[in-house]
Design a protein around this motif. Structure first.
Motif, mmCIF file in Angstrom:
data_model
loop_
_atom_site.group_PDB
_atom_site.id
_atom_site.type_symbol
_atom_site.label_atom_id
_atom_site.label_comp_id
_atom_site.label_asym_id
_atom_site.label_seq_id
_atom_site.Cartn_x
_atom_site.Cartn_y
_atom_site.Cartn_z
ATOM 1 N N ARG A 98 0.829 -1.207 0.000
ATOM 2 C CA ARG A 98 0.000 0.000 0.000
ATOM 3 C C ARG A 98 0.861 1.253 0.000
ATOM 4 O O ARG A 98 1.749 1.405 0.855
ATOM 5 C CB ARG A 98 -0.925 0.008 1.203
ATOM 6 C CG ARG A 98 -1.616 1.362 1.439
ATOM 7 C CD ARG A 98 -2.782 1.238 2.362
ATOM 8 N NE ARG A 98 -3.910 0.590 1.690
ATOM 9 C CZ ARG A 98 -5.094 0.401 2.259
ATOM 10 N NH1 ARG A 98 -5.292 0.756 3.504
ATOM 11 N NH2 ARG A 98 -6.068 -0.184 1.592
ATOM 12 N N GLY A 100 0.910 5.305 0.585
ATOM 13 C CA GLY A 100 0.090 6.178 1.412
ATOM 14 C C GLY A 100 -0.560 7.327 0.664
ATOM 15 O O GLY A 100 -1.764 7.574 0.804
ATOM 16 N N TRP A 101 0.251 8.056 -0.134
ATOM 17 C CA TRP A 101 -0.307 9.206 -0.848
ATOM 18 C C TRP A 101 0.412 9.417 -2.170
ATOM 19 O O TRP A 101 1.639 9.466 -2.173
ATOM 20 C CB TRP A 101 -0.188 10.481 -0.003
ATOM 21 C CG TRP A 101 -0.833 11.637 -0.678
ATOM 22 C CD1 TRP A 101 -0.222 12.615 -1.401
ATOM 23 C CD2 TRP A 101 -2.243 11.905 -0.735
ATOM 24 N NE1 TRP A 101 -1.148 13.477 -1.908
ATOM 25 C CE2 TRP A 101 -2.413 13.070 -1.519
ATOM 26 C CE3 TRP A 101 -3.376 11.275 -0.218
ATOM 27 C CZ2 TRP A 101 -3.661 13.614 -1.772
ATOM 28 C CZ3 TRP A 101 -4.610 11.820 -0.472
ATOM 29 C CH2 TRP A 101 -4.742 12.974 -1.239
ATOM 30 N N SER A 103 -3.098 7.525 -2.415
ATOM 31 C CA SER A 103 -3.387 6.166 -1.991
ATOM 32 C C SER A 103 -3.504 5.223 -3.173
ATOM 33 O O SER A 103 -4.187 5.517 -4.161
ATOM 34 C CB SER A 103 -4.698 6.158 -1.194
ATOM 35 O OG SER A 103 -5.007 4.836 -0.786
ATOM 36 N N ASP A 105 -3.072 0.708 -3.999
ATOM 37 C CA ASP A 105 -2.704 -0.651 -3.614
ATOM 38 C C ASP A 105 -2.138 -1.400 -4.801
ATOM 39 O O ASP A 105 -2.720 -1.376 -5.888
ATOM 40 C CB ASP A 105 -3.922 -1.411 -3.071
ATOM 41 C CG ASP A 105 -4.389 -0.876 -1.736
ATOM 42 O OD1 ASP A 105 -5.592 -0.999 -1.446
ATOM 43 O OD2 ASP A 105 -3.552 -0.347 -0.980
#
Length: 117
Positions: A98, A100-101, A103, A105
């Protein structure tokens, strides 16, 4: 280009153990967590175990005490040690990284785990 390569799946008898590994190639800036999901036939994909870059872990209730997730220090590999396997653990297991920013996956292709009774 990011690629995730899973290995370690297979057929095992109930009570046995397997170790899954997922190796990342390519760069993912801003990784926050990585881990494993699974999907059994006719069921939705569910979280099995996740680990953050700070080492915090989260497990599905059904695997607590039996499965252990770990990562390497470079966050290129995430592993899942599975013990005391049960037939209900049978599923395709997918690794996930993942970002984070923003976002996002990243998913592996999946590896089959089959537990016979």
């Amino acid at each position: 280009q990011v690629q995730l390569a899973e290995s370690g799946g297979g057929l095992v008898q109930a009570g046995g153990s397997l170790r899954l590994s997922c190796v990342r190639s390519g760069t993912i800036p801003g990784i926050v967590a990585m881990g494993w999901y699974r999907q059994a036939p006719g069921k939705t994909r569910e979280m099995v175990a996740m680990i953050t870059i700070n080492g915090s872990t989260m497990y599905a209730d059904s695997v607590k005490g039996r499965f252990s997730v770990s990562r390497d220090i470079r966050d290129t590999t995430v592993s899942l040690q599975m013990t005391d396997l049960k037939p209900e653990d049978t599923a395709v297991y997918y690794c996930k990284f993942r970002r984070g920013w923003p976002s996002h996956d990243y998913w592996g292709q999946g590896t089959q785990v089959t537990v016979s009774s």
